[in-house]
Scaffold this motif. Structure first.
Motif, mmCIF file in Angstrom:
data_model
loop_
_atom_site.group_PDB
_atom_site.id
_atom_site.type_symbol
_atom_site.label_atom_id
_atom_site.label_comp_id
_atom_site.label_asym_id
_atom_site.label_seq_id
_atom_site.Cartn_x
_atom_site.Cartn_y
_atom_site.Cartn_z
ATOM 1 N N ASP A 151 3.798 -4.212 -3.142
ATOM 2 C CA ASP A 151 2.732 -5.178 -3.348
ATOM 3 C C ASP A 151 1.424 -4.417 -3.560
ATOM 4 O O ASP A 151 0.890 -3.791 -2.634
ATOM 5 N N THR A 152 0.900 -4.451 -4.770
ATOM 6 C CA THR A 152 -0.291 -3.662 -5.097
ATOM 7 C C THR A 152 -1.566 -4.220 -4.466
ATOM 8 O O THR A 152 -2.596 -3.554 -4.469
ATOM 9 N N SER A 153 -1.506 -5.426 -3.920
ATOM 10 C CA SER A 153 -2.705 -6.011 -3.317
ATOM 11 C C SER A 153 -2.961 -5.503 -1.911
ATOM 12 O O SER A 153 -4.012 -5.775 -1.333
ATOM 13 N N GLY A 154 -2.014 -4.772 -1.344
ATOM 14 C CA GLY A 154 -2.188 -4.245 0.012
ATOM 15 C C GLY A 154 -1.913 -2.760 0.066
ATOM 16 O O GLY A 154 -1.484 -2.148 -0.918
ATOM 17 N N ALA A 160 5.821 -8.137 -2.124
ATOM 18 C CA ALA A 160 4.894 -9.261 -2.072
ATOM 19 C C ALA A 160 5.426 -10.346 -1.144
ATOM 20 O O ALA A 160 6.628 -10.463 -0.914
#
Length: 331
Positions: A151-154, A160
């Motif tokens: 998950d690239t957002s974290g 994800a």
């Protein structure tokens, strides 16, 4: 009766270990009880701990019923959990849950295929190949969650978050529909083994494969189906965990270390490979797991001692099999 005696012996030996580290066995076990079964909240924690064990315990019991020891349940569970998490994150809305569960079961079955195929075609022992595949599953799923599926957002190496989760059965507690799936698995497998032709053939192959073959049973087909079902149940357990409530709802890179697959081995052994007996065995192990934190907090007793009690219990129950083998007449 034997299970009760083994449990009592495990408690006594565990109490001795607690006393040796300078703690009171009475106070420690009192805290263990309060943290697992003493209150409604404690019961909820126990049910939450027992949910995946119902599935992994049934998975191993199915393998034992056909004469195979599915020690690869931990790896199959990890593969199923990753498949369930990825599908659960990609598919929007309510469809993410049933599709995630389905893909989790398929992932576990696919991972169980190779050891049983090697067993049937090449005579390779399923324990050895399944152990090796456990290592592959651990490192493969860790890499996938860390690099291509991260998950690239974290910052944490994990997939994800899933679009939807299994509905809760108890408000404010981590008890969800996965518990019903576990109970359904235990009941369905127990009924099928006792009441269907598939169950009869499976039990016949497990008791004596040569006699089963002489009776016209397709031993390879029955063995393959049973072991794939075992892997599917283990994979479903992984999907139930990641599609449940906190702390998951995604696949972390260190998921393999949660140990539900290996605990399922102990649950099945405690149940004597009898599917319906998986229910009380899973509840017992769930209670020990749920009460360990309370025992550690209230008495400063290491929570790993609950695992010591589990190990002593399994040793006590396994001793009778060794005794029977030693007493059996030699040919």
């Amino acid at each position: 009766m034997r299970a009760a005696l083994a449990f009592l012996a495990a408690l006594l030996l565990g109490g001795l270990a607690i006393a040796l580290i300078g703690q009171s066995p009475t106070e420690a076990y009192k805290a263990l009880w309060e943290g697992s079964l003493g209150t409604p909240d404690a019961w909820a924690r126990t049910l939450g701990q027992a949910t995946p064990l119902l599935l992994t315990g049934t998975a191993v019991a199915v393998g034992l019923s056909v004469g195979l020891f599915n020690i690869g349940a931990e790896g199959q569970m990890a593969v199923g959990a990753l498949a369930g998490a990825v599908v659960g994150a990609l598919v929007p809305g309510v469809l993410s849950v049933p599709l995630g569960l389905l893909c989790g079961a398929l992932g576990g079955a696919c991972w169980a295929w190779l050891p049983v195929w090697l067993k049937l075609r090449r005579g390779a022992h399923e324990v050895i190949t399944a152990i090796l595949l456990n290592y592959i599953a651990r490192n493969l799923t860790r890499w996938l969650a860390t690099v291509p599926l991260k998950d690239t957002s974290g910052q944490a190496p994990q997939t994800a978050e899933v679009s939807a989760a299994l509905p809760r059965l108890l408000t404010g507690h981590d008890v969800h529909v996965g518990l019903l799936l576990g109970l359904l698995a235990v009941g369905s497998v127990a009924w099928a083994l006792a009441r269907t032709s598939w169950g009869y053939e499976t039990r016949l192959v497990g008791q004596n494969a040569y006699a089963a073959k002489a009776a016209g049973v397709d031993v390879e087909r029955v063995t393959l189906r049973a072991f794939l079902l075992s892997g599917a149940l283990a994979g479903l357990a992984g999907a139930v965990v990641v599609l449940g409530v906190v702390p998951f709802r995604r696949f972390p890179a260190d998921f393999y270390g949660i140990g539900y697959g290996f605990d399922g081995l102990a649950v099945a052994l405690l149940a004597g490979s009898i599917p319906w007996a998986v229910l009380p065995a899973a509840l017992l192990f769930g209670a020990l797991g749920a009460g360990a934190d309370q025992m550690s907090f209230a008495t400063e007793t290491p929570k790993q001692l609950a695992q010591v009690v589990q190990a002593l219990l399994i040793l006590g129950l396994s001793a009778r099999f060794v005794w029977k083998k030693q007493k059996a007449p030699r040919t």
